[in-house]
Design an enzyme around this catalytic site. Structure first.
Site, short mmCIF file in Angstrom:
data_model
loop_
_atom_site.label_atom_id
_atom_site.label_comp_id
_atom_site.label_asym_id
_atom_site.label_seq_id
_atom_site.Cartn_x
_atom_site.Cartn_y
_atom_site.Cartn_z
N GLU A 179 -6.60 4.31 -6.07
CA GLU A 179 -7.95 4.56 -5.54
C GLU A 179 -8.41 5.91 -6.08
O GLU A 179 -7.74 6.91 -5.85
CB GLU A 179 -7.81 4.73 -4.03
CG GLU A 179 -8.38 3.69 -3.16
CD GLU A 179 -8.56 4.24 -1.74
OE1 GLU A 179 -9.51 3.81 -1.11
OE2 GLU A 179 -7.77 5.07 -1.27
N HIS A 220 -11.01 -3.45 2.77
CA HIS A 220 -11.01 -3.19 4.21
C HIS A 220 -11.83 -1.96 4.59
O HIS A 220 -11.97 -1.66 5.77
CB HIS A 220 -9.56 -3.01 4.68
CG HIS A 220 -8.95 -1.79 4.07
ND1 HIS A 220 -8.73 -1.65 2.71
CD2 HIS A 220 -8.55 -0.63 4.62
CE1 HIS A 220 -8.22 -0.46 2.46
NE2 HIS A 220 -8.09 0.18 3.60
N ASP A 221 -12.34 -1.22 3.61
CA ASP A 221 -13.13 -0.02 3.90
C ASP A 221 -14.63 -0.24 3.68
O ASP A 221 -15.42 0.70 3.80
CB ASP A 221 -12.71 1.13 2.97
CG ASP A 221 -11.32 1.64 3.26
OD1 ASP A 221 -10.87 1.51 4.41
OD2 ASP A 221 -10.68 2.16 2.32
N ASP A 246 0.86 -1.18 0.00
CA ASP A 246 0.00 0.00 0.00
C ASP A 246 0.90 1.23 0.00
O ASP A 246 1.88 1.28 0.74
CB ASP A 246 -0.84 -0.01 1.28
CG ASP A 246 -2.31 0.26 1.00
OD1 ASP A 246 -2.62 1.38 0.56
OD2 ASP A 246 -3.12 -0.65 1.23
N ASP A 302 -3.06 4.63 -2.24
CA ASP A 302 -4.09 5.15 -1.36
C ASP A 302 -4.53 6.56 -1.79
O ASP A 302 -3.69 7.41 -2.07
CB ASP A 302 -3.49 5.21 0.05
CG ASP A 302 -4.52 5.44 1.13
OD1 ASP A 302 -5.40 4.58 1.30
OD2 ASP A 302 -4.43 6.49 1.80
C1 GLC Z 1 -7.97 5.02 2.07
C2 GLC Z 1 -7.83 3.74 2.86
C3 GLC Z 1 -8.51 3.90 4.17
C4 GLC Z 1 -7.84 5.02 4.92
C5 GLC Z 1 -7.77 6.30 4.09
C6 GLC Z 1 -6.79 7.25 4.66
O1 GLC Z 1 -9.26 5.31 1.74
O2 GLC Z 1 -8.32 2.67 2.13
O3 GLC Z 1 -8.51 2.72 4.93
O4 GLC Z 1 -8.54 5.27 6.10
O5 GLC Z 1 -7.37 6.07 2.77
O6 GLC Z 1 -5.49 6.80 4.45
#
Ligand code: GLC
Ligand code: CA
Length: 580
Positions: A266, A343-344, A101, A207
């Site tokens: 993302e 995971h979100d 990540d 991320d």
């Molecule tokens: C992304 C991650 C998430 C995190 C956020 C801040 O959305 O997937 O889990 O809280 O970024 O880093």
């Protein structure tokens, strides 16, 4: 001339590991890298080619590793740098790739860069984060603007020492880096990227990678939520003006030295035309993207929607969101990903199908069929392959660990003076869409704590582990796990259609069933189509035949029922290879 070999990150099937809840090897109740290493043969047997490991970097864990205090080290709770090197080597020895990540929009407030930056306005790293003066109104100190953090509350935090506020789009312990500074970008490239590529990592899941560039005049956001102090300000920090310049710089100055590095970005809150600007092959910014329209159905993201305000979507909206993700690659040079969990997100069975024990396993196989037939790189999230479900309804706020959920709950509590009915609603919302749902430990067998740990698990293990676990599903040929294995095999065998084909929905407005085809007018597949029928219903449904498939020769490739009949039984799935 033969067709060029597709990039490894297009054809491979990926599996996401969120380390804290995956597999504990030393009995301290927290999953770790050695735990992951011990399961590599299991992943290989499932058909996995790419492992994406969520953050295992040194971190105070205020946002479960997405707050990094040292990019160049492993958090002791997950292991050591030597364990990570071993993981890289073992993945490679087994023919799998490893993605880490890449969290570079922000660091932890305990990162040495921030500790220095916050001291005063003149230190060497004074401008490495986004600092602004207070806004004084009637002699009272206020944040520089009204931006709302993505996790609720103001996006600004006051630091007495320095006498200024800093920006944090997520929790206060995640200060945003100032990407405008050359030396900041160079430090990120060196410490967060090259360091790991030099050690042999194959790429990154990137991320929140459209948030680096902000509107640097930091204006107030328009008021859309009446009576609230802080307003959603996405328009001022999503897809900002310098995003493309920086992603190109990163590719040219850093990634290109390492060959075909995968960058899976993302891209929340981004429409299709905008996504293409990041991911068309010739712009060379991202390899592929996670599009969030599917998992955001019912209002989960954007414009300050709170968890309890997310409503149940209908099937046509689901098809539309899937269609957007599928069409990204149609006639373009772009590449995309197919996923329903990470995971979100809540568990896909609850969110998109059913967790009713009567249909749970069948529905898990139905969703596996859907994903197995979609274009893009397929991502499976830990536990999805055995059909893990959301937290039980009987669990209360005391089981909740995620700051995002806790903030949402406390927000409702304060706003409505602790009114019990409001609190019930807040809790129902958390059970439906909270990230905690995906973060309960994986069930490896039916022994205590689901075989996740021999100690006390850091987060409560789901009550259903005796019914849903890897060991039992291994033994059962018709389990979701064994179905996934078969589905991935079929996906690979018919990759020209399943992975690369053009997608078409035939029953867009039908609220209970989903019929789609995949075709590819090249590579010997001109006269073939994959035809997929899915039921999203507790009732029997009629089949909806695409006109050009009627009366054609059809070979059944896979189904979650033994003998598919004239109609679709509840939650049924089947895939045919049609010869046109
Ligand atoms: C992304 C991650 C998430 C995190 C956020 C801040 O959305 O997937 O889990 O809280 O970024 O880093
Ligand atoms: Ca451990």
């Amino acid at each position: 001339m033969s067709a060029p070999t597709p990039n490894w990150w297009k054809t491979g099937t990926a599996y996401q590991v969120w380390p804290a809840s995956y597999k504990d090897s030393n009995g301290d109740g927290i999953g770790d890298i050695q735990g992951l290493i011990s399961t590599l043969p299991y992943l290989k047997k499932l058909g996995i080619d790419i492992v994406w490991l969520s953050p295992m970097y040194k971190s105070p864990q205020k946002d479960f590793g997405y707050d990094i205090s040292d990019y160049q080290d492993v958090d002791p709770q997950f292991g050591t740098l030597a364990d990570l090197d071993e993981l890289i080597k073992k993945c490679h020895d087994m023919g799998m790739k490893l993605l880490l990540d890449l969290v570079i929009n922000h660091t932890s407030d305990q990162h040495k860069w921030f500790l220095e930056s916050k001291k005063d306005k003149t230190n060497e790293k004074a401008d490495w984060y986004i600092w602004r003066d207070a806004k004084m109104v009637d002699g009272k100190r206020h944040p520089p603007n009204n931006w709302r953090s993505i996790f609720g509350g103001s996006a600004w935090e006051w630091v007495e020492e320095r006498g200024q506020y800093y920006l944090h789009l997520f929790v206060p312990e995640q200060p945003d880096l100032n990407w405008e500074l050359d030396e900041v970008r160079q430090a990120i490239y060196r410490e967060a990227i090259s360091f790991w590529l030099d050690r042999g990592v194959d790429g990154f899941r990137v991320d929140t990678c459209n948030l680096y560039s902000k509107n640097t005049s930091y204006p107030d956001a328009p008021i859309v939520l009446m009576g609230e102090e802080y307003q959603p300000a996405e328009a001022h920090f999503v897809n900002g003006p310098r995003m493309h310049e920086w992603l190109k710089e990163q590719r040219e100055q850093v990634l290109d030295k390492y060959g075909d590095v995968a960058m899976v970005g993302e891209l929340p809150g981004t429409d299709a035309a905008e996504v293409l600007k990041y991911v068309a092959a010739e712009v060379r910014e991202l390899s592929c993207v996670f599009d969030f329209d599917v998992v955001s159905l019912g209002g989960r993201h954007g414009a300050g929607v709170k968890k309890h305000q997310v409503h149940k979507h209908d099937l046509p909206s689901f098809k539309q969101a899937i269609g957007k993700q599928q069409d990204l690659t149609r006639g373009t040079t772009a590449w995309s990903t197919a996923f329903l969990e990470n995971h979100d997100q809540a568990r896909s069975l609850n969110r998109f199908a059913t967790a009713d024990p009567k249909y749970r396993e069948k529905a898990a196989k139905m969703l596996a069929t859907l994903l197995g037939c979609l274009t893009g790189t397929l991502f499976i999230y830990q536990g999805q392959e055995i059909g893990m479900v959301n937290m039980p309804d009987s669990w209360g706020i005391e089981e909740i660990k995620d700051p995002d959920s806790l903030n949402a709950y406390h927000d409702v509590m304060h706003r409505h003076d602790g009114e019990p009915l409001w609190l019930e609603k807040a809790m129902a919302g958390i059970r439906r869409v909270a990230r905690d749902n995906a973060r309960t430990p994986v069930h490896w067998d039916s022994s205590k704590h689901g075989g996740f740990t021999t100690g006390e698990p850091w987060m409560r293990v789901h009550d259903l582990y005796p019914e849903i676990n890897v060991a039992d599903q291994e033994k059962n040929p018709s389990s979701p796990l064994n179905y996934w294995r078969k589905m991935i095999e079929i996906r690979q065998k018919y990759a020209e259609l399943a992975v690369f084909g053009d997608f078409e929905t035939w029953d867009f407005l039908e609220p209970d069933s989903f019929t789609f085809t995949k075709e590819n007018k090249s590579n010997g597949y001109e006269k073939k189509k994959l035809l997929t029928f899915l039921s999203f219903s507790d009732e029997v449904q009629p089949l909806h035949f695409p006109p050009d498939c009627k009366g054609k020769e059809m070979e059944l490739l896979i189904s979650n029922v033994d003998e598919p009949g004239k109609h679709l039984t509840p939650w049924e799935a089947r895939v045919y290879l049609v010869s046109l």
